[in-house]
Write a protein that holds these residues in place. Structure first.
Motif, PDB file in Angstrom:
ATOM      1  N   LYS A  76       0.835  -1.205   0.000  1.00 59.47           N
ATOM      2  CA  LYS A  76       0.000   0.000   0.000  1.00 59.47           C
ATOM      3  C   LYS A  76       0.868   1.254   0.000  1.00 59.47           C
ATOM      4  O   LYS A  76       0.598   2.216  -0.729  1.00 59.47           O
ATOM      5  N   ALA A  77       1.940   1.252   0.793  1.00 57.40           N
ATOM      6  CA  ALA A  77       2.825   2.416   0.856  1.00 57.40           C
ATOM      7  C   ALA A  77       3.511   2.672  -0.478  1.00 57.40           C
ATOM      8  O   ALA A  77       3.772   3.825  -0.844  1.00 57.40           O
ATOM      9  N   SER A  78       3.786   1.599  -1.228  1.00 53.96           N
ATOM     10  CA  SER A  78       4.500   1.764  -2.500  1.00 53.96           C
ATOM     11  C   SER A  78       3.652   2.440  -3.566  1.00 53.96           C
ATOM     12  O   SER A  78       4.178   2.904  -4.583  1.00 53.96           O
ATOM     13  N   TRP A  79       2.324   2.504  -3.328  1.00 49.36           N
ATOM     14  CA  TRP A  79       1.432   3.106  -4.322  1.00 49.36           C
ATOM     15  C   TRP A  79       1.016   4.528  -3.965  1.00 49.36           C
ATOM     16  O   TRP A  79       0.156   5.110  -4.629  1.00 49.36           O
ATOM     17  N   GLY A  81       0.571   8.334  -4.040  1.00 55.45           N
ATOM     18  CA  GLY A  81       0.708   9.270  -5.141  1.00 55.45           C
ATOM     19  C   GLY A  81       0.052   8.815  -6.424  1.00 55.45           C
ATOM     20  O   GLY A  81      -0.128   9.614  -7.347  1.00 55.45           O
ATOM     21  N   HIS A  82      -0.333   7.536  -6.522  1.00 56.47           N
ATOM     22  CA  HIS A  82      -1.017   7.064  -7.723  1.00 56.47           C
ATOM     23  C   HIS A  82      -2.504   7.403  -7.662  1.00 56.47           C
ATOM     24  O   HIS A  82      -3.065   7.649  -6.590  1.00 56.47           O
ATOM     25  N   ALA A  83      -3.135   7.359  -8.807  1.00 56.09           N
ATOM     26  CA  ALA A  83      -4.525   7.812  -8.923  1.00 56.09           C
ATOM     27  C   ALA A  83      -5.467   7.034  -8.008  1.00 56.09           C
ATOM     28  O   ALA A  83      -6.406   7.607  -7.448  1.00 56.09           O
ATOM     29  N   PHE A  84      -5.255   5.740  -7.852  1.00 59.58           N
ATOM     30  CA  PHE A  84      -6.180   4.943  -7.054  1.00 59.58           C
ATOM     31  C   PHE A  84      -5.636   4.649  -5.658  1.00 59.58           C
ATOM     32  O   PHE A  84      -6.118   3.751  -4.963  1.00 59.58           O
ATOM     33  N   ALA A  85      -4.638   5.425  -5.220  1.00 64.20           N
ATOM     34  CA  ALA A  85      -4.010   5.171  -3.922  1.00 64.20           C
ATOM     35  C   ALA A  85      -4.975   5.318  -2.760  1.00 64.20           C
ATOM     36  O   ALA A  85      -4.831   4.654  -1.733  1.00 64.20           O
ATOM     37  N   ALA A  86      -5.967   6.179  -2.889  1.00 60.72           N
ATOM     38  CA  ALA A  86      -6.899   6.421  -1.782  1.00 60.72           C
ATOM     39  C   ALA A  86      -7.576   5.127  -1.342  1.00 60.72           C
ATOM     40  O   ALA A  86      -7.725   4.865  -0.138  1.00 60.72           O
ATOM     41  N   ALA A  87      -7.988   4.311  -2.310  1.00 65.14           N
ATOM     42  CA  ALA A  87      -8.638   3.038  -1.967  1.00 65.14           C
ATOM     43  C   ALA A  87      -7.653   2.083  -1.303  1.00 65.14           C
ATOM     44  O   ALA A  87      -7.982   1.407  -0.321  1.00 65.14           O
ATOM     45  N   LEU A  88      -6.432   2.040  -1.828  1.00 68.91           N
ATOM     46  CA  LEU A  88      -5.436   1.126  -1.282  1.00 68.91           C
ATOM     47  C   LEU A  88      -5.015   1.509   0.129  1.00 68.91           C
ATOM     48  O   LEU A  88      -4.701   0.640   0.943  1.00 68.91           O
ATOM     49  N   LEU A  89      -4.977   2.797   0.418  1.00 62.91           N
ATOM     50  CA  LEU A  89      -4.428   3.271   1.679  1.00 62.91           C
ATOM     51  C   LEU A  89      -5.429   3.263   2.832  1.00 62.91           C
ATOM     52  O   LEU A  89      -5.082   3.670   3.938  1.00 62.91           O
TER      53      LEU A  89
END
Length: 199
Positions: A76-79, A81-89
């Motif tokens: 999750k941390a590696s993503w 800044g990406h567009a869909f990071a909000a869902a992952l984080l």
């Protein structure tokens, strides 16, 4: 006879490809004590087509839930800044959907087709899982985290191996509806001059 039944199940799995690839909310995981099933999946993976008979694949099996949670946090941390990071984080989100079994397919440095061969092995594994009544999901968002030097060291992955396909596996708790697919995008269909293709 059993081989024929499995072949028929695999054929059905190809046609209904959306059904076995499901996320955590419809899976009842728990394969920690089912090493026989995991070995069957690994065997099926090794029966995939392979260029020049190189068989470039290798495998890591992780069935430590605590470690999987930690790897999920790294992924999750590696993503960020990406567009869909909000869902992952989201704090309640686990990239492995709380699965207890992760199979990581690795490519040995054996030539230009090694990664392609490993994706064929991944498909074999996922279809075999379907034939055995299991569910799977390929977790591409975990590749970067699993490729980190510290994680590679923990998992015993040689520095010249490539992490290709992290796949979670579990028992299906409830069936998922098959997904739709667009018709094949045929760029060109070439037949001998004067002949016409059939519809």
């Amino acid at each position: 006879m059993r081989l024929l039944v499995v072949q028929q199940a695999l054929s059905l799995a190809v046609l209904q490809r959306g059904a076995p690839v499901v996320h955590g909310q419809v899976l009842r995981w728990g394969l920690q004590r089912a090493q026989g099933l995991v070995r069957q999946l690994l065997h099926a993976a090794t029966r995939a087509p392979t260029a020049m008979h190189a068989e470039p694949w290798a495998f890591v099996v992780v069935q430590d839930i605590g470690r999987l949670h930690r790897y999920s946090d790294l992924a999750k941390a590696s993503w960020r800044g990406h567009a869909f990071a909000a869902a992952l984080l989201r704090t309640d989100f686990n990239v492995f959907y709380d699965a207890s079994t992760l199979i990581v397919i690795l490519a040995k440095p054996s030539g230009p087709f090694a990664v392609a061969d490993c994706w064929l092995a991944a498909e074999n594994l996922m279809l075999a899982a379907t034939a055995l009544g299991l569910g799977t999901c390929c977790i591409g968002s975990a590749v970067e985290a699993l490729s980190h030097p510290a994680v590679r060291a923990e998992l015993g992955i040689p520095s010249d191996y490539t992490v290709v396909a992290p796949i979670i596996v579990g028992h299906i708790a409830s069936p998922a509806a098959p997904t739709s697919r667009r018709a094949p995008d045929i760029v060109q269909w070439i037949t001998p001059e004067g002949e016409r293709g059939t519809s």
